[in-house]
Design a protein around this motif. Structure first.
Motif, PDB file in Angstrom:
ATOM      1  N   LEU A 232     -12.500  -6.397  -1.006  1.00  0.00           N
ATOM      2  CA  LEU A 232     -13.151  -6.119   0.278  1.00  0.00           C
ATOM      3  C   LEU A 232     -14.653  -6.268   0.127  1.00  0.00           C
ATOM      4  O   LEU A 232     -15.268  -5.611  -0.716  1.00  0.00           O
ATOM      5  CB  LEU A 232     -12.815  -4.701   0.751  1.00  0.00           C
TER       6      LEU A 232
ATOM      7  N   CYS B 142       0.838  -1.205   0.000  1.00  0.00           N
ATOM      8  CA  CYS B 142       0.000   0.000   0.000  1.00  0.00           C
ATOM      9  C   CYS B 142       0.873   1.255   0.000  1.00  0.00           C
ATOM     10  O   CYS B 142       0.554   2.229  -0.687  1.00  0.00           O
ATOM     11  CB  CYS B 142      -0.918   0.010   1.216  1.00  0.00           C
TER      12      CYS B 142
ATOM     13  N   GLU C 279      -9.839  -0.652  -5.659  1.00  0.00           N
ATOM     14  CA  GLU C 279     -10.604  -1.685  -6.365  1.00  0.00           C
ATOM     15  C   GLU C 279     -11.107  -1.164  -7.713  1.00  0.00           C
ATOM     16  O   GLU C 279     -11.064  -1.883  -8.713  1.00  0.00           O
ATOM     17  CB  GLU C 279     -11.789  -2.141  -5.508  1.00  0.00           C
TER      18      GLU C 279
ATOM     19  N   MET D  98     -11.892  -9.064   3.933  1.00  0.00           N
ATOM     20  CA  MET D  98     -10.972  -8.807   2.841  1.00  0.00           C
ATOM     21  C   MET D  98     -10.269 -10.092   2.415  1.00  0.00           C
ATOM     22  O   MET D  98      -9.886 -10.899   3.248  1.00  0.00           O
ATOM     23  CB  MET D  98      -9.926  -7.802   3.316  1.00  0.00           C
TER      24      MET D  98
ATOM     25  N   HIS E 201     -11.646   2.432   4.129  1.00  0.00           N
ATOM     26  CA  HIS E 201     -12.675   1.839   3.274  1.00  0.00           C
ATOM     27  C   HIS E 201     -12.820   2.635   1.977  1.00  0.00           C
ATOM     28  O   HIS E 201     -12.947   2.057   0.900  1.00  0.00           O
ATOM     29  CB  HIS E 201     -14.013   1.741   4.012  1.00  0.00           C
TER      30      HIS E 201
ATOM     31  N   TRP F   5      -9.805   1.779  -0.113  1.00  0.00           N
ATOM     32  CA  TRP F   5      -9.924   0.419  -0.653  1.00  0.00           C
ATOM     33  C   TRP F   5     -10.806   0.440  -1.895  1.00  0.00           C
ATOM     34  O   TRP F   5     -10.480  -0.174  -2.909  1.00  0.00           O
ATOM     35  CB  TRP F   5     -10.536  -0.533   0.376  1.00  0.00           C
TER      36      TRP F   5
ATOM     37  N   ALA G 176      -5.567  -8.876  -2.037  1.00  0.00           N
ATOM     38  CA  ALA G 176      -5.383  -7.452  -1.785  1.00  0.00           C
ATOM     39  C   ALA G 176      -3.910  -7.058  -1.919  1.00  0.00           C
ATOM     40  O   ALA G 176      -3.584  -6.025  -2.511  1.00  0.00           O
ATOM     41  CB  ALA G 176      -5.905  -7.075  -0.401  1.00  0.00           C
TER      42      ALA G 176
END
Length: 180
Positions: A92, A26, A84, A153, A77, A80, A158
């Motif tokens: 997630l 990340c 995505e 998740m 969130h 994420w 991920a």
């Protein structure tokens, strides 16, 4: 643009990230998205099973005793979902989260309040309850609280997603590169 297999020979980098688990991947993605020249190094294979970032699933939740964490969960969130969208697939799955704890425990009560959870039990008989909450019998002296900001998740997927997104943005991603 560099690829995941590109070698960083005689290149300079703005950011070098050591460790390509979820945090490192990340971080590499975030730095690369800010146009930094990034090198992400992993001492093992990229998707090895030796760390806490791997496996089928991990959960997210909004309920923490420290008040600084729930805002970070809400931000996470959102981030994420943005990742995505960029990847074209999901990792997630949002799902309700249920906490159970002693009704008079200050830590439990703080986590419920900080996370914006709704106390389900003990509750008045006519209080609205989600259908899934009927499956739980809360012991005497305990309370149950629910939040819609939970999630499950796909952990390994991920990690792979953030590595691929970082590489797509120009990061050099190398495995089997132990830093001494």
């Amino acid at each position: 643009r560099a690829t995941m297999s590109a070698q960083p020979a005689k290149r300079s980098f703005d950011v070098i990230v050591v460790g390509a688990g979820i945090m490192g991947s990340c971080a590499a993605h975030a730095a690369a998205s800010r146009v930094a020249r990034v090198l992400l190094l992993e001492q093992f294979d990229l998707l090895h099973q030796r760390g806490s970032s791997h496996g089928e699933s991990r959960t997210t939740r909004p309920t923490y005793t420290r008040p600084q964490y729930p805002p970070m969960v809400r931000l996470a969130h959102r981030l994420w979902h943005e990742a995505e969208r960029d990847a074209g697939y999901t990792v997630l799955t949002p799902t309700p989260h249920l906490d159970l704890g002693p009704r008079d425990d200050p830590a439990f009560l703080a986590s419920v309040a900080n996370g914006g959870a709704t106390v389900l039990a003990p509750a008045a008989a006519d209080a609205p309850r989600p259908a899934w909450a009927e499956a739980f019998r809360v012991p005497d002296g305990w309370a149950a609280a629910s939040s819609e900001l939970g999630g499950v998740m796909k952990a390994t997927k991920a990690v792979a997603m953030f590595q691929a997104l970082a590489a797509k943005l120009g990061a050099v991603v190398r495995d089997r590169a132990e830093v001494v």
